[in-house]
Motif scaffolding. Structure first.
Motif, PDB file in Angstrom:
ATOM      1  N   GLY A 222      -0.970  -3.281  -0.181  1.00 23.05           N
ATOM      2  CA  GLY A 222      -1.676  -3.834  -1.335  1.00 23.05           C
ATOM      3  C   GLY A 222      -3.135  -4.072  -1.043  1.00 23.05           C
ATOM      4  N   ALA A 223      -3.434  -4.542   0.145  1.00 21.78           N
ATOM      5  CA  ALA A 223      -4.826  -4.771   0.514  1.00 21.78           C
ATOM      6  C   ALA A 223      -5.586  -3.453   0.585  1.00 21.78           C
ATOM      7  CB  ALA A 223      -4.896  -5.498   1.857  1.00 21.78           C
ATOM      8  N   ALA A 224      -4.934  -2.425   1.062  1.00 22.45           N
ATOM      9  CA  ALA A 224      -5.585  -1.117   1.153  1.00 22.45           C
ATOM     10  C   ALA A 224      -5.820  -0.523  -0.224  1.00 22.45           C
ATOM     11  CB  ALA A 224      -4.735  -0.173   1.988  1.00 22.45           C
ATOM     12  N   ALA A 225      -4.946  -0.812  -1.150  1.00 13.84           N
ATOM     13  CA  ALA A 225      -5.107  -0.286  -2.505  1.00 13.84           C
ATOM     14  C   ALA A 225      -6.298  -0.921  -3.202  1.00 13.84           C
ATOM     15  CB  ALA A 225      -3.823  -0.533  -3.308  1.00 13.84           C
ATOM     16  N   SER A 226      -6.642  -2.116  -2.821  1.00 15.52           N
ATOM     17  CA  SER A 226      -7.818  -2.863  -3.265  1.00 15.52           C
ATOM     18  C   SER A 226      -8.055  -2.879  -4.768  1.00 15.52           C
ATOM     19  CB  SER A 226      -9.071  -2.390  -2.526  1.00 15.52           C
ATOM     20  OG  SER A 226      -9.393  -1.082  -2.912  1.00 15.52           O
ATOM     21  N   SER A 227      -7.049  -3.240  -5.498  1.00 15.15           N
ATOM     22  CA  SER A 227      -7.207  -3.399  -6.933  1.00 15.15           C
ATOM     23  C   SER A 227      -7.705  -4.810  -7.204  1.00 15.15           C
ATOM     24  CB  SER A 227      -5.862  -3.175  -7.627  1.00 15.15           C
ATOM     25  OG  SER A 227      -5.983  -3.488  -8.990  1.00 15.15           O
TER      26      SER A 227
ATOM     27  N   CYS B  92       4.692  -1.289  -5.688  1.00 14.35           N
ATOM     28  CA  CYS B  92       4.812  -0.199  -4.718  1.00 14.35           C
ATOM     29  C   CYS B  92       6.004  -0.293  -3.783  1.00 14.35           C
ATOM     30  CB  CYS B  92       3.528  -0.105  -3.894  1.00 14.35           C
ATOM     31  SG  CYS B  92       2.094   0.395  -4.872  1.00 14.35           S
ATOM     32  N   ARG B  93       6.755  -1.354  -3.835  1.00 13.51           N
ATOM     33  CA  ARG B  93       7.869  -1.546  -2.890  1.00 13.51           C
ATOM     34  C   ARG B  93       8.840  -0.366  -2.910  1.00 13.51           C
ATOM     35  NH1 ARG B  93       9.284  -6.532  -4.161  1.00 13.51           N
ATOM     36  NH2 ARG B  93       8.063  -7.356  -2.451  1.00 13.51           N
TER      37      ARG B  93
ATOM     38  N   VAL C 182      10.007   5.783   6.927  1.00 11.24           N
ATOM     39  CA  VAL C 182       9.947   6.094   8.362  1.00 11.24           C
ATOM     40  C   VAL C 182       8.730   5.466   9.030  1.00 11.24           C
ATOM     41  CG1 VAL C 182      11.233   8.242   8.123  1.00 11.24           C
ATOM     42  CG2 VAL C 182       8.744   8.293   8.038  1.00 11.24           C
ATOM     43  N   HIS C 183       7.736   5.060   8.243  1.00 12.10           N
ATOM     44  CA  HIS C 183       6.509   4.490   8.794  1.00 12.10           C
ATOM     45  C   HIS C 183       6.512   2.960   8.847  1.00 12.10           C
ATOM     46  CE1 HIS C 183       4.851   8.452   8.868  1.00 12.10           C
ATOM     47  NE2 HIS C 183       4.997   8.593   7.557  1.00 12.10           N
ATOM     48  N   ILE C 184       7.526   2.331   8.271  1.00 13.18           N
ATOM     49  CA  ILE C 184       7.599   0.876   8.283  1.00 13.18           C
ATOM     50  C   ILE C 184       7.899   0.432   9.710  1.00 13.18           C
ATOM     51  CG2 ILE C 184       8.934  -1.124   7.440  1.00 13.18           C
ATOM     52  CD1 ILE C 184       9.371   0.516   4.834  1.00 13.18           C
TER      53      ILE C 184
ATOM     54  N   ILE D 191       1.800   3.646   6.500  1.00 11.33           N
ATOM     55  CA  ILE D 191       2.369   3.483   5.161  1.00 11.33           C
ATOM     56  C   ILE D 191       1.301   3.782   4.115  1.00 11.33           C
ATOM     57  CG2 ILE D 191       3.308   1.855   3.474  1.00 11.33           C
ATOM     58  CD1 ILE D 191       4.589   0.391   5.877  1.00 11.33           C
ATOM     59  N   THR D 192       0.127   3.234   4.303  1.00 16.82           N
ATOM     60  CA  THR D 192      -0.964   3.446   3.357  1.00 16.82           C
ATOM     61  C   THR D 192      -1.320   4.925   3.277  1.00 16.82           C
ATOM     62  OG1 THR D 192      -1.808   1.232   3.747  1.00 16.82           O
ATOM     63  CG2 THR D 192      -3.328   2.810   2.751  1.00 16.82           C
ATOM     64  N   ALA D 193      -1.452   5.590   4.422  1.00 14.81           N
ATOM     65  CA  ALA D 193      -1.770   7.015   4.443  1.00 14.81           C
ATOM     66  C   ALA D 193      -0.666   7.822   3.767  1.00 14.81           C
ATOM     67  CB  ALA D 193      -1.978   7.482   5.879  1.00 14.81           C
ATOM     68  N   CYS D 194       0.560   7.472   4.029  1.00 15.72           N
ATOM     69  CA  CYS D 194       1.705   8.157   3.430  1.00 15.72           C
ATOM     70  C   CYS D 194       1.693   8.004   1.911  1.00 15.72           C
ATOM     71  CB  CYS D 194       2.998   7.598   4.020  1.00 15.72           C
ATOM     72  SG  CYS D 194       4.500   8.243   3.248  1.00 15.72           S
TER      73      CYS D 194
END
Length: 77
Positions: A10-15, A27-28, A37-39, A45-48
Motif C-alpha cells: 500500500g505504501a508503494a502504491a502511494s495513493s 489488493c489482498r 510466492v513473494h510473501i 510483492i510490489t514488483a510482482c
C-alpha cells in the motif's frame, strides 16, 4: 506477515486518497493470487503486482494509478 507485506504494498502504491487499510483490502486477494510466492518480501510483492497491473482487480489497480501505469512492465523487466 501478510498484513505487513500488504502494508508495504500500500505504501508503494502511494495513493493519496486511500488509507493503508483501504489499500490492503483492495489488493489482498490480488497479492495472494498473483504474488503469494513473494510473501513476505515487500519489494518483490510490489514488483510482482506492477507486473500484473493489467490483471489486478479494478480497486487494486486504482491503488497503483497514483503515478504509475501498465507501462512499468517493460521498465521492471
Amino acid at each position: 506477515m501478510l498484513a505487513a507485506s500488504l502494508f508495504a504494498l500500500g505504501a508503494a502504491a502511494s495513493s493519496n486518497a486511500a488509507s493503508s487499510d483501504d489499500q490492503a483490502k483492495a489488493c489482498r486477494g490480488d497479492a495472494i493470487h498473483f504474488c503469494a510466492v513473494h510473501i513476505p518480501n515487500k519489494a518483490k510483492i510490489t514488483a510482482c503486482m506492477k507486473q500484473h497491473i493489467d490483471e489486478l482487480s479494478p480497486a487494486c489497480r486504482a491503488m497503483f494509478k497514483g503515478g504509475k501505469k501498465g507501462d512499468d512492465k517493460a521498465a521492471s523487466q
